[in-house]
Design an enzyme around this catalytic site. Structure first.
Site, mmCIF file in Angstrom:
data_model
loop_
_atom_site.group_PDB
_atom_site.id
_atom_site.type_symbol
_atom_site.label_atom_id
_atom_site.label_comp_id
_atom_site.label_asym_id
_atom_site.label_seq_id
_atom_site.Cartn_x
_atom_site.Cartn_y
_atom_site.Cartn_z
ATOM 1 N N SER A 20 0.813 -1.217 0.000
ATOM 2 C CA SER A 20 0.000 0.000 0.000
ATOM 3 C C SER A 20 0.844 1.264 0.000
ATOM 4 C CB SER A 20 -0.922 -0.002 1.224
ATOM 5 O OG SER A 20 -0.174 -0.173 2.410
ATOM 6 N N GLN A 38 6.337 -0.086 -3.493
ATOM 7 C CA GLN A 38 6.514 -1.324 -4.246
ATOM 8 C C GLN A 38 7.996 -1.493 -4.541
ATOM 9 O OE1 GLN A 38 3.844 -0.596 -7.594
ATOM 10 N NE2 GLN A 38 5.605 -0.289 -8.953
ATOM 11 N N ASP A 81 7.679 -6.757 13.295
ATOM 12 C CA ASP A 81 6.759 -7.530 12.456
ATOM 13 C C ASP A 81 7.495 -8.702 11.802
ATOM 14 O OD1 ASP A 81 4.355 -8.162 11.281
ATOM 15 O OD2 ASP A 81 4.593 -6.789 9.593
#
Length: 560
Positions: free
Chosen positions: A140, A143, A293
């Protein structure tokens, strides 16, 4: 409340879109409570709250997740951040937030070329020996493209998507506005501090959009693991890196999300799970700076059982004091010391009022549940979930760093068990905890801590006469003040303001009725419908005021 809603008037098109999506996913009541549709009505854009609800049969967490996915990058990122708040949301909500993934189509090749020129000042064919305009990953915010430098180095070029900054800024303004409305309209939600959560999320997302910040995070991790050949952090090429683009070493390995290919790679999954766990625990407990993460898509396995981490946009920081608290919590659990455990958890409550007697009883029940479970058999994920359930029951909010840490540990244990069904994270935590305890009581550490305490004590004693003198002067001169911070006083003030306005309007209306009645008895001046003009106008204004007062009082009664 209309005034607060109109604050976001410059973002009205986006507000309209958000309202429509919430309603379409069966969340119209929520949108109505926040008066989003009412703002549209005032702008001539009334949305029908009775649109067909396609998601009526789905649970609320699923509908929220679907709405977030449709709302776009900012809300997807918000959901991913909320998935770390295991202290706020129960398991079914966390599970849905974890499913949030960006399904954004890639930027077309012509636009990619323009992005490279805007970010680096030259077209890709001049900057790179080769550049693949077809992305190897599209998310989002950015890229990623594969490229080769003129010296032959293979690199990953991470480009920020066009227009993403303005769109995210607009969404963050709206989220801040919505958080304020939630605190006003949903009293039960105030203890979760939605405005503070949005504020923290805003800072985190803005850092994540700055790709140079991610590059600095990578260099920090590279320094932390400079002496560990088993952990790989991609190299940053600073000549090609700025807030809009990040050029880093391309990692050519097996993604942890493709474990079906692990058998053909010749790698030992048990060893990979062990090394990965040790790497993340070293980040958390020793370095105090960790990858927040570590899901399978951000972990790669390389030859010789090396572990590589990518995507350092979301990181966590743990202070020395917080690490000591983690050690104390684990030690209290191992020793079944409920008082020591309560001390740590109460420390995390901050300013949240807690019924300590009931809290102590619930901790005792919790400890009894794990009384006969050997430490080596503890399931960290289940343990954390049980602690979070206990915390939620008492309305306690974890500090943001701890919420992120617990989420990272749960993710780590999940990945470890995918690699090795017999994986026990606690077996890897124990050596680190032992090392931290030994370091805490090392003579050098005690000497340093004693020196610091002595300096602080001497500083306090030295400044004490001056503070007493200043206090006595303030009292003598009548300047002594006590500041009281009464929570929700602002909301009470607004309610008092609205009540005063209604009372004033009622008095004015009563005066208009009396004055107009007197004017009606005077047969002079202009006429309207055969009646004195000013008397008629006064009665009409009084009528409108009366209708407004009745409607205002009726609406305030409905909102209680």
């Amino acid at each position: 409340m209309l005034r607060e809603t109109l604050v976001a008037m410059r973002d009205l098109p986006r507000l309209k879109e958000i309202s429509g999506i919430l309603i379409r996913h069966g969340l119209g009541e929520f949108a109505q409570r926040l008066r989003l549709p009412r703002a549209m009505e005032k702008a001539g854009e009334w949305l029908n709250l009775h649109l067909p609800d396609a998601d009526a049969g789905l649970p609320t967490p699923v509908r929220v997740r679907l709405a977030f996915e449709e709302l776009g990058p900012t809300f997807i990122k918000l959901g991913q951040i909320l998935s770390t708040r295991v202290d706020v949301f129960p398991a079914e909500w966390i599970a849905e937030f974890e499913k949030l993934q960006s399904t954004v189509p890639p930027v077309d090749p012509a636009s990619v070329r323009l992005l490279v020129i805007k970010a680096l000042g030259k077209p890709p064919e001049e900057l790179f020996a080769s550049f693949d305009d077809k992305p190897i990953g599209s998310a989002s915010i950015a890229q990623v493209h594969f490229a080769t430098l003129h010296d032959g180095s293979h690199v990953a070029v991470k480009l920020r998507r066009p227009g993403i900054v303005d769109k995210v800024d607009a969404d963050l303004r709206i989220l801040a506005h919505l958080a304020t409305l939630i605190e006003l309209e949903f009293p039960d939600a105030r203890r979760f501090q939605p405005a503070e959560i949005v504020s923290q999320f805003s800072r985190s997302l803005k850092r994540e959009m700055d790709l140079a910040v991610e590059a600095r995070n990578m260099e920090r991790f590279a320094r932390d693991f400079a002496d560990d050949p088993q952990v790989v952090v991609p190299k940053v090429y600073w000549d090609y890196t700025n807030p809009a683009v990040n050029v880093q070493e391309h990692i050519d390995g097996l993604s942890a999300s493709r474990l079906d290919q692990l058998a053909d790679s010749g790698l030992n999954p048990v060893l990979l799970a062990s090394r990965g766990a040790d790497a993340v625990l070293k980040m958390i407990l020793l370095n105090g700076f960790f990858h927040a993460d570590p899901h399978p898509g951000n972990v790669f396995f390389l030859p010789e059982h090396r572990i590589a981490f990518i995507d350092f946009g979301m990181v966590g920081r743990i202070s020395h004091g917080r690490r000591d608290e983690i050690v104390d919590l684990l030690a209290a659990l191992g020793e079944r010391n409920e008082h020591a455990m309560m001390d740590v958890l109460v420390e995390w409550t901050g300013n949240t009022p807690v019924d300590e007697q009931k809290f102590a009883y619930d901790i005792s029940e919790f400890m009894f549940q794990y009384e006969h479970v050997p430490l080596k058999d503890l399931n960290i994920s289940q343990l954390i979930n049980d602690i979070m359930a206990l915390i939620r029951d008492h309305g306690i909010l974890l500090p943001p760093d701890m919420a992120m840490l617990f989420k990272a540990l749960i993710t780590l244990e999940g990945l470890g068990r995918q690699l090795n069904p017999n994986f026990q994270l606690v077996e890897h935590i124990t050596p680190f905890v032992r090392e931290l305890i030994v370091a805490r009581y090392h003579p050098k550490t005690l000497l340093k801590r004693g020196k610091l305490t002595l300096q602080e004590t001497l500083g306090m004693l030295t400044g004490l006469p001056r503070d007493i003198l200043r206090l006595s002067k303030d009292i003598r001169q009548g300047k002594f003040r006590i500041n009281l911070d009464l929570q929700r006083l602002d909301s009470f003030g607004k309610q008092l303001d609205r009540s005063t306005n209604r009372l004033t309007m009622a008095i004015v209306t009563g005066c208009l009725i009396i004055g107009s009645s007197i004017v009606m008895t005077v047969n002079a001046g202009p006429k309207l419908f055969g009646l004195p003009f000013f008397g008629f106008i006064g009665f009409m204004i009084a009528l409108f005021n009366s209708v407004w007062l009745i409607w205002s009082i009726w609406r305030s009664g409905k909102e209680l």
